[in-house]
Design a protein around this motif. Structure first.
Motif, PDB file in Angstrom:
ATOM      1  N   ASN A 105      -9.385  -2.082 -16.074  1.00 15.86           N
ATOM      2  CA  ASN A 105     -10.822  -0.800 -15.861  1.00 15.86           C
ATOM      3  C   ASN A 105     -10.351   0.553 -15.327  1.00 15.86           C
ATOM      4  O   ASN A 105      -9.325   1.201 -14.251  1.00 15.86           O
ATOM      5  N   THR A 158      -2.428  -1.364  -4.045  1.00 17.87           N
ATOM      6  CA  THR A 158      -2.661  -0.119  -3.594  1.00 17.87           C
ATOM      7  C   THR A 158      -1.575   0.752  -3.942  1.00 17.87           C
ATOM      8  O   THR A 158      -1.090   1.347  -3.053  1.00 17.87           O
ATOM      9  N   ASN A 204      -3.003  -7.093 -10.435  1.00 16.71           N
ATOM     10  CA  ASN A 204      -3.552  -6.461  -8.971  1.00 16.71           C
ATOM     11  C   ASN A 204      -3.498  -5.457  -8.187  1.00 16.71           C
ATOM     12  O   ASN A 204      -3.114  -5.294  -7.712  1.00 16.71           O
ATOM     13  N   HIS A 217       0.880  -0.973  -0.235  1.00 18.77           N
ATOM     14  CA  HIS A 217      -0.050  -0.078  -0.015  1.00 18.77           C
ATOM     15  C   HIS A 217       0.721   1.404  -0.540  1.00 18.77           C
ATOM     16  O   HIS A 217       1.849   1.119   1.132  1.00 18.77           O
ATOM     17  N   LYS A 244      -4.595  -1.518  -7.855  1.00 20.81           N
ATOM     18  CA  LYS A 244      -5.730  -0.847  -7.815  1.00 20.81           C
ATOM     19  C   LYS A 244      -4.960   0.826  -7.461  1.00 20.81           C
ATOM     20  O   LYS A 244      -4.205   1.082  -6.479  1.00 20.81           O
ATOM     21  N   ASN A 288      -0.965  -7.196  -6.584  1.00 25.08           N
ATOM     22  CA  ASN A 288      -1.790  -7.055  -5.152  1.00 25.08           C
ATOM     23  C   ASN A 288      -1.043  -5.982  -5.065  1.00 25.08           C
ATOM     24  O   ASN A 288      -0.328  -5.543  -3.571  1.00 25.08           O
ATOM     25  N   ASN A 331      -5.376  -6.665 -14.425  1.00 28.18           N
ATOM     26  CA  ASN A 331      -6.529  -6.728 -13.557  1.00 28.18           C
ATOM     27  C   ASN A 331      -6.337  -5.892 -12.983  1.00 28.18           C
ATOM     28  O   ASN A 331      -5.452  -5.072 -11.910  1.00 28.18           O
ATOM     29  N   ILE A 332      -6.551  -4.395 -13.512  1.00 29.97           N
ATOM     30  CA  ILE A 332      -5.476  -2.799 -13.144  1.00 29.97           C
ATOM     31  C   ILE A 332      -7.554  -2.603 -13.259  1.00 29.97           C
ATOM     32  O   ILE A 332      -7.771  -2.524 -14.360  1.00 29.97           O
ATOM     33  N   SER A 333      -6.617  -1.822 -11.829  1.00 27.14           N
ATOM     34  CA  SER A 333      -8.439  -0.786 -11.887  1.00 27.14           C
ATOM     35  C   SER A 333      -7.302   0.763 -11.106  1.00 27.14           C
ATOM     36  O   SER A 333      -7.093   0.895 -10.524  1.00 27.14           O
ATOM     37  N   ALA A 334      -8.865   1.685 -12.323  1.00 31.57           N
ATOM     38  CA  ALA A 334      -7.309   2.864 -11.871  1.00 31.57           C
ATOM     39  C   ALA A 334      -8.841   3.782 -11.829  1.00 31.57           C
ATOM     40  O   ALA A 334      -9.994   4.316 -12.551  1.00 31.57           O
ATOM     41  N   ASN A 335      -8.668   5.113 -10.780  1.00 35.33           N
ATOM     42  CA  ASN A 335      -9.626   6.183 -10.323  1.00 35.33           C
ATOM     43  C   ASN A 335      -8.874   7.230 -10.835  1.00 35.33           C
ATOM     44  O   ASN A 335      -7.740   7.929  -9.240  1.00 35.33           O
TER      45      ASN A 335
END
Length: 528
Positions: free
Chosen positions: A441, A346, A371, A324, A373, A344, A413-417
């Protein structure tokens, strides 16, 4: 042979007990009789020799006790020796005691002092910095005591150097082969804030530094704190003005402050669980082989420049998992490296998410990000980075720099805002090649007031350039595969930002899109 066996048994036990110093045995009183009974059966007498009971913290008392017990009271204590007869066991202990006394006399003769050091050789052991006099009050420097524990641990063949609960202020400490720092819960290592706390060469300004070491690392539930706030000369909401040690002429700009932890030219590096706080270039891996970074947390100050999370340069076979990272600058930045797995992870409120920059020549290849975020946001334009969740470039630093290459990079498996899109930029001499994105995403929205519409090439190439914003900006790319990518757009304050892909066919070719979707965020999603 019996003497060697007895000496090995004693050495193993003494190393486990961490007893390094002894005094003249003739001055050590025996414990009062009757001795406490020890219920040991069969060949457990060997275990008892290697692991003395808690009642006998002094090894001489314990050996005198065993001699007396075996010589006169063996039966009453319930000890039954199967593999060793009473005579053999007694002979073993006599030889052991003789070896011990000879070592003591030899040491005393060499040092001509009442106390001496018994040097034992054991493969693994544990050393506590408090046993070496570390105070841990956060005021007095514990550098000398910490380094002494590291040096002894290394000399004894490796092991762990423990930091019990406390606040340990230190200048640069040098980690050596075979040594792992164990920073326990409620323990914090604070880096010094004086120029004199660090080596002369600015490239070696680290709180903890390992050079040319093998089998080294840091573990534990404690904290390593760089005291980054102490280097703020003037607070500024755009970007803090930092104390710069460039008055020495050794370095320039914001990078003129110490880093937190550096592993330089090392093999088999392991870092796990520790919290890294207030860093400038937190964890620096340079020219290392076989590095594992697992379950660490990095809390950077968002107003301190150049406080990257993890930077990796010229290194191979690196695995980063379950981390993290909160930083205002690059969260993870590999440079000129091969054989990576990042899994994995963040990344929160960073100025940039995953960044790869080859500005001075070299190659980065065979790297997988999985994986992960990401949340990235804008800061003042004076910062490098423009909130890109993924940023890949081989833009040369200047006209004299060599051209590098980046190839075989996978994002799974990547997610981003984010407040900005991805940026993929090679160079005319070396295209980005074999880039693959699968199950990605991306959610785009704006929540800060800083200016958008800028491409950041810094530190090389073109600097900061005006350009419309897009989901992915590409140039000089040869080979891109996208499978199952979803872009979602907020229709609030996008100010015309709704272009999924931005590239020129003259510099980008060989693109494959499979299940690529782009659209506005639904009202249902907004309410969740």
């Amino acid at each position: 042979m019996l003497r060697d066996l007895s000496h090995n048994i004693f050495a193993n036990w003494a190393c486990r007990m961490k007893v390094l110093r002894h005094v003249n045995p003739s001055r050590m009183p025996l414990p009062p009789k009757p001795y406490p009974k020890l219920m040991v059966q069969n060949d457990d007498v060997m275990m008892m020799l290697c692991n003395p009971p808690q009642e006998y913290s002094n090894k001489f008392i314990f050996f005198f006790y065993l001699l007396d017990m075996l010589g006169s009271n063996l039966k009453s204590t319930g000890i039954m020796v199967v593999l060793l007869s009473r005579f053999t066991a007694l002979l073993l202990l006599l030889l052991l005691l003789l070896s011990l006394l000879i070592s003591s006399l030899q040491s005393e003769a060499a040092t001509s002092s009442k106390s001496s050091t018994l040097i034992l050789h054991c493969r693994r052991t544990t050393f506590s910095v408090t046993d070496y006099g570390a105070i841990g009050d956060g005021v007095q420097y514990d550098t000398r005591q910490i380094q002494a524990a590291i040096d002894d641990c290394h000399a004894f063949g490796g092991g762990s150097v423990r930091f019990p609960g406390g606040n340990y202020l230190t200048a640069t400490t040098y980690l050596k082969s075979g040594v792992v720092l164990d920073v326990e819960k409620n323990a914090t290592i604070y880096g010094g804030t004086r120029l004199g706390d660090y080596p002369v060469e600015s490239r070696r300004w680290y709180v903890v530094l390992a050079e040319n070491a093998t089998d080294v690392g840091i573990k534990g539930l404690g904290v390593i704190d760089g005291q980054g706030g102490m280097f703020v000369e003037k607070k500024d909401e755009r970007k803090n003005v930092m104390v710069s040690w460039n008055r020495t002429g050794a370095c320039y700009g914001d990078e003129c402050m110490p880093r937190l932890v550096g592993f330089l030219d090392c093999r088999n590096v392991r870092v796990s669980e520790v919290l890294f706080r207030q860093p400038a270039y937190c964890l620096h891996i340079v020219r290392c082989e076989n590095t594992s970074i697992d379950t660490i947390t990095i809390n950077g100050d968002f107003n301190i420049p150049n406080n990257d999370g993890i930077d990796i340069e010229d290194s191979n076979n690196t695995v980063i998992t379950r981390c993290h990272i909160d930083t205002g600058d690059d969260a993870i930045c590999p440079k000129t490296s091969t054989g990576f797995l990042f899994d994995n992870i963040t990344i929160v409120n960073s100025h940039r998410g995953l960044a790869m920059q080859i500005c001075d020549g070299g190659n980065a290849s065979d790297i997988t990000f999985s994986n992960i975020k990401i949340i990235t946001r804008y800061y003042d334009p004076s910062w490098w980075g423009r909130a890109e969740p993924i940023y890949i470039t081989t833009c040369p630093r200047d006209s004299n720099s060599k051209v590098g290459s980046i190839s075989n990079i996978h994002f799974i498996n990547i997610s981003a805002n984010s407040e900005n899109g991805m940026f993929l930029s090679g160079s005319s001499e070396a295209l980005l090649s074999n880039m693959k994105f699968k199950n990605v995403n991306l959610t785009f929205s704006r929540w800060t007031y800083y200016k958008d519409g800028l491409i950041n090439y810094r530190p090389g190439c073109q600097g900061l350039v005006n350009h419309s914003t897009a989901g992915i900006i590409m140039e000089y790319v040869g080979g891109l595969q996208i499978e199952n990518m979803n872009m979602r757009w907020s229709n609030i304050q996008l100010r015309g930002w709704n272009n999924p892909l931005d590239f020129s066919p003259s510099t980008v070719n060989n693109i494959s899109l499979l299940s690529f979707n782009s659209g506005l965020i639904s009202l249902v999603e907004k309410s969740l």
